[in-house]
Design a protein around this motif. Sequence first.
Motif: not given
Length: 276
Positions: A47-53, A128-129, A133-135
């Motif tokens: 969930n954290l990596v997908f938007p970064v990609m 919280l997640q 993710s924003l950070a």
Amino acid sequence: MSAATTTAVPGPEGAASRFGWALADSWTMTRRELAHWARQPVAVVVNLVFPVMLLLMFTYLVGGGRGVPGDPTEYLVPGMLALTMAFGLEATMLAVTQDLGKGVIDRFRSMPMVPGAVLVGRSAADMLQSVVSLAVMTGVGYAVGWRWHNGAAAALGAVGLLLLLRFAMLWVGIQLAMVAGRPEMVTAVQILVWPVGFLSNVFATPASMPGWLGAVVEWNPMSATATAVRELFGNPGGATGSWAAENAELLAVLWPVAIIAVFFPLAVRKFARLSR
């Protein structure tokens, strides 16, 4: 069962006690959801990596910020931050439908618990997640050359608008999950989120689109948040001079509040009727 129902809402102590009871139950459910993170670290990382990609792909491969003078990264990153707040809802939706399928929610509802605490706990864990993710996204954006220019107070205001959008989208997801009822239906329902995300000014300015399409895009709730966040960060916004563009910060508050006002009571009512 009747005893549990009787003690679920402590009446004699008054509203303050009922509020404290609701907070305690919601915090218990939040801790339950956070415990799932430790048991499912892969899902959290995905969930954290997908938007970064997505951000890296649109920065270096596809291209974003078309129609904006200057560095397109400063247009693209705030838009991607807004888009991130709409994506990732499938994890929450799957969690809700899995609990429904396993009968977990029925067991919770039979306990002396404030109605809706399960949903509030689920939403609190998701928020919280979203902060994490924003950070992460902010750090990656900084690494690819994006900067904010209006100081810490404006930046915190932008983060607040992003989280408000997330909170609104979250209750849409919870309601749709309970309507879907089964995990296999989540994928089909999740597809509904994509048009909202991509029919916006996240990647390109409305001025670069056909007139009718640009008008539709400007009134998208995500476009309002993306434009308002760009203004608060001091990034180029590709302003068109329309009412929606000139009042983006107002719309970035009104749209999520309206969505919450509709879907929060719908979700709570649907939850209360599940086992009737």
